[in-house]
Design a protein around this motif. Structure first.
Motif, PDB file in Angstrom:
ATOM      1  N   UNK A 124       0.804  -1.224   0.000  1.00 60.00           N
ATOM      2  CA  UNK A 124       0.000   0.000   0.000  1.00 60.00           C
ATOM      3  C   UNK A 124       0.835   1.271   0.000  1.00 60.00           C
ATOM      4  N   UNK A 125       2.025   1.190  -0.604  1.00 57.94           N
ATOM      5  CA  UNK A 125       2.874   2.390  -0.645  1.00 57.94           C
ATOM      6  C   UNK A 125       2.400   3.289  -1.792  1.00 57.94           C
ATOM      7  N   UNK A 126       1.954   4.491  -1.409  1.00 55.30           N
ATOM      8  CA  UNK A 126       1.375   5.380  -2.416  1.00 55.30           C
ATOM      9  C   UNK A 126       2.237   6.616  -2.672  1.00 55.30           C
ATOM     10  N   UNK A 127       3.102   6.953  -1.669  1.00 58.13           N
ATOM     11  CA  UNK A 127       3.860   8.208  -1.832  1.00 58.13           C
ATOM     12  C   UNK A 127       5.353   7.967  -1.652  1.00 58.13           C
ATOM     13  N   UNK A 128       6.121   8.890  -2.199  1.00 52.08           N
ATOM     14  CA  UNK A 128       7.577   8.824  -2.060  1.00 52.08           C
ATOM     15  C   UNK A 128       7.956   8.965  -0.594  1.00 52.08           C
ATOM     16  N   UNK A 129       7.190   9.781   0.107  1.00 52.73           N
ATOM     17  CA  UNK A 129       7.435  10.018   1.530  1.00 52.73           C
ATOM     18  C   UNK A 129       7.362   8.705   2.318  1.00 52.73           C
ATOM     19  N   UNK A 177       5.218  -2.699  -2.308  1.00 50.78           N
ATOM     20  CA  UNK A 177       4.186  -2.940  -3.308  1.00 50.78           C
ATOM     21  C   UNK A 177       3.194  -1.810  -3.115  1.00 50.78           C
ATOM     22  N   UNK A 178       2.741  -1.179  -4.175  1.00 52.27           N
ATOM     23  CA  UNK A 178       1.785  -0.096  -3.988  1.00 52.27           C
ATOM     24  C   UNK A 178       1.597   0.735  -5.224  1.00 52.27           C
TER      25      UNK A 178
END
Ligand SMILES: Nc1nc2c(ncn2[C@@H]2O[C@H](COP(=O)(O)O[C@H]3[C@@H](O)[C@H](n4cnc5c(=O)[nH]c(N)nc54)O[C@@H]3COP(=O)(O)O)[C@@H](O)[C@H]2O)c(=O)[nH]1
Length: 708
Positions: free
Chosen positions: A667-672, A686-687
């Motif tokens: 669920x990684x959505x942002x660079x942060x 994964x995201x």
């Protein structure tokens, strides 16, 4: 010897010697006599004359026997009887009689009475014999005797009680042994006394009615009556009565059979048909029957009732872990607790398994008051059932979930009410168990939506509505695709694209996940093999991740299925990674470990999915042969904004490191978010930041574009 009118024979045959004209008459009478008449010479029995009846009865025409003696033609069955007859005639002038047997020409025996008289004629002494043939009469008598014996034997040896009484006086005329066995009274106890002196008929007034019925219909057949034996015990008898005339007196022939045992067996069968054998509680059939009676009764008296549908939370675990005998004991304790806490007029029923229903009747007051009463009762039941129990050295605590339907507010038929209480129960379970839910109309919609979904799901596989998407898994160090998670997609014919969260649970609960799960595994292996064949993935450094549901994993032949699938599609075992959740582990840890080890020996690896949302117990994690932990997306999403989630992610990464497990974030959505993870040394993710799940073709295109 010719017979003439002046012959002395006329005197001796009892005919008066009148005149010569009588000669003709005499000859006629001699021949027409209904008895056999034979004239023989006294000294040797030479046959001199015989009438026609002799000829026809014994088969000897005169022409054949004239001039031969009675002994020569074998007339006497016992030759000495001739001597006896002669002796008798010597002592009297009257005809002497003798019971004897003569034999006819064809050898048949004739029983008869022989009257003999000697006749002294001018040419010598003669014997006039008259034979009255009793053969038929004797035969008839023997037949009658045999039939009487048969009747007597049948009468006395009959297993049924047979009684003959006078109709009007009720006097016992005869009873058989069956009567004595049935009633305990012997024949001598009752014969010549009347039925009114005993209470063998429990209700003697019935006798008059039965007699009336016999007069109207001619008989009574198979009437069930209550009798009383000598010891005063009630017995149920099956009675048939026929009228009988004995010496002009109207009598009754009664046959009776003890059917008490049969009735008991019937009652037992009836009981079994309407009760649960383990708890002896009413079963579904009896509950439905009582429920329909209650609905009518409550309506008539303008009252309310309630149907409480109870289900024990995680009861299956007790059966699985402690065995069925312990499970049975738990059900019996629950039964006793339920029975003790409702009124006598209420019904506690068991529908099977761990499902109980309590039917509460006659609730007075406004709807709000009744709701309040029922909820209080349900809460009392919930608390009472949750009390610990001690069984086989185990302290067990079983909590119930309870769904309630009000009568008649939530339905006017038993089926509707039960269905609605069940819907409410389902909602209670859904809301975390150990809970109480009153039915509400909105639940009905949810339930019918679910039913429709279930029906549609059953056809989805055959209709080709499922497909798989693949979401890449990436190593941040070099931005390489090191794996992909296969995710199920359903294109519903009318609702369009449905997310797995909307139907995976339904498939799991209905068991459909087994068939669909198999398809997912096959489809993923097929795609993996194709990508490998096209050299788009590295055979030594790629994981094809497939989600496995708890029910799927618990299939006894799960290991064989996976192995067969890999073999069928030619995918190297090391490429397959199974994503499991903690739900798999909480049931039978040892069995889970054994299965996982078998699969690991084949080269297959495991990732623990949604880690952090469940038990996250170190104890079992240490024992499980998993290779990687997947940090649940809910923590990843907020890790950069919520210090708590950041702490959880940190703890999970540390746990994985200490257990020497790989770690991947989902669920990684942002660079942060990615930077935060990299800083914790969590390099796999994964995201959506990298890619959303893609169709097989889309994933292939992505791989082609990247050259690994
Ligand atoms: N037993 C099986 N379960 C399956 C299968 N396919 C899916 N599932 C499970 O259903 C749940 C929901 O899955 P899905 O809607 O497919 O969602 C997955 C991703 O689309 C989603 N995802 C991935 N990246 C992001 C993101 O950056 N943001 C965001 N909001 N969502 C994202 O996450 C789901 C993957 O989750 P997980 O499996 O936990 O890795 C889900 O629980 C699936 O497991 C199946 O074939 N069998």
């Amino acid at each position: 010897m010719p017979i003439t009118a002046d012959s002395p024979l006329f005197q001796l045959t009892g005919l008066a010697l009148t005149a010569k004209e009588s000669e003709k008459h005499f000859a006629t009478l001699f021949n027409l006599s209904p008895n056999v008449v034979l004239l023989t010479r006294f000294e040797d029995g030479l046959i001199c004359n015989a009438n026609r009846h002799f000829e026809t009865t014994f088969g000897w025409p005169m022409s054949d026997c004239m001039g031969r003696t009675t002994l020569e033609i074998g007339l006497w069955m016992a030759a000495q009887h001739r001597e006896m007859a002669l002796e008798k005639t010597l002592v009297t002038d009257e005809p002497a009689s003798l019971e004897t047997q003569w034999r006819s020409r064809d050898g048949r025996t004739h029983d008869g009475t022989l009257y003999t008289q000697q006749i002294d004629l001018s040419d010598g002494l003669y014997l006039l014999s008259t034979f009255i043939d009793n053969t038929e009469h004797i035969r008839a008598q023997q037949a009658l005797k045999a039939s009487e014996e048969k009747f007597a034997r049948a009468f006395h040896s009959s297993p049924d009680a047979i009684i003959i009484t006078e109709r009007d006086s009720g006097r016992y005329i005869e009873v058989n042994d069956g009567f004595s066995r049935l009633s305990g009274y012997s024949a001598s106890d009752v014969v010549n006394r009347t039925v009114f002196e005993f209470s063998i008929m429990a209700d003697i007034t019935q006798r008059t009615r039965l007699i009336q019925e016999i007069e109207e219909k001619g008989k009574v057949r198979n009437r069930e009556l209550l009798g009383r034996n000598k010891d005063g015990e009630l017995i149920t008898v099956d009675v048939s009565i026929d009228p009988l005339l004995l010496d002009g007196t109207p009598c009754l022939l009664i046959t009776a059979r003890d059917i008490s045992q049969l009735k008991n067996a019937q009652a037992q069968i009836q009981h079994l048909a309407y009760h649960d054998s383990l708890t002896n509680l009413p079963n579904r059939a009896l509950l439905m029957d009582r429920l329909s009676q209650q609905i009518a009764l409550l309506k008539r008296h303008n009252l309310r009732g309630a149907l409480l549908f109870l289900d024990l939370d995680h009861f299956k675990h007790i059966n699985d872990s402690l065995g069925h005998p312990v499970g049975d004991s738990v059900l019996k304790i629950i039964t006793a607790r339920l029975e003790a806490s409702v009124r006598l007029e209420d019904t506690v029923a068991r529908l099977g398994g761990d499902e109980f229903v309590v039917l509460i009747s006659g609730l007075e007051g406004s709807r709000e008051e009744v709701v309040d009463q029922v909820q209080r009762l349900a809460n009392t039941l919930r608390e009472l059932l949750s009390e610990p129990m001690f069984l086989d050295g185990h302290r067990l605590q079983v909590t119930p979930s309870i769904g309630i339907a009000l009568i008649p507010d939530h339905g006017s038929t038993p089926a509707d009410l039960l269905k609605r209480a069940d819907i409410a129960l389902y909602r209670a379970k859904d809301s975390g168990r150990n809970a109480i839910q009153m039915f509400h109309a909105t639940m009905q919609k949810a339930a019918s939506d679910r039913l429709r979904l279930e029906n549609d799901l059953r056809q989805a596989l055959a209709r080709g509505e499922f497909s798989l998407s693949y979401q890449p898994q990436v190593d941040t160090r070099g931005n390489r695709i090191v794996g992909a998670e296969a995710l199920l997609r359903w294109q519903h014919p009318s609702l369009g694209h449905l997310a797995p969260s909307q139907f995976i649970q339904v498939m799991e609960e209905s068991g459909m996940i087994l068939e669909v799960g198999n398809w997912i595994l096959e489809e993923a292996c097929k795609t993996g093999r194709e990508l490998l064949g096209k050299e788009l993935i590295d055979g030594n450094d790629f994981s094809l991740c497939v989600n496995i549901s708890p029910r799927q994993f618990r299939q006894s032949d799960f290991v064989e299925r996976v192995e067969r699938c890999l073999r069928t599609y030619g995918l190297p075992n090391r490429l397959l990674k199974l994503e499991i959740t903690e739900g798999i582990v909480i049931q039978n840890l040892d069995d889970t470990i054994a299965k996982m080890l078998q699969l690991k020996h084949l080269g297959i690896s495991f990732a623990m999915d949604d880690f952090g949302t469940g038990y996250s117990s170190l104890t079992y994690l240490k024992r499980l042969p998993v290779d990687a932990l997947k940090i649940d997306q809910s923590f990843v999403r907020d890790a950069t904004t919520d210090p708590n989630d950041a702490e959880i992610v940190r703890a999970i990464v540390a746990m994985a490191a200490s257990l020497n497990l790989a770690i991947i974030a989902e669920g990684v959505e942002t660079q942060e978010q990615l930077d935060f993870l990299a800083q914790l040394d969590c390099h796999f993710y994964q995201g959506f930041l990298f890619s959303e799940p893609l169709s097989a073709a889309g994933f292939e295109t992505l791989l082609r574009g990247r050259f690994l």
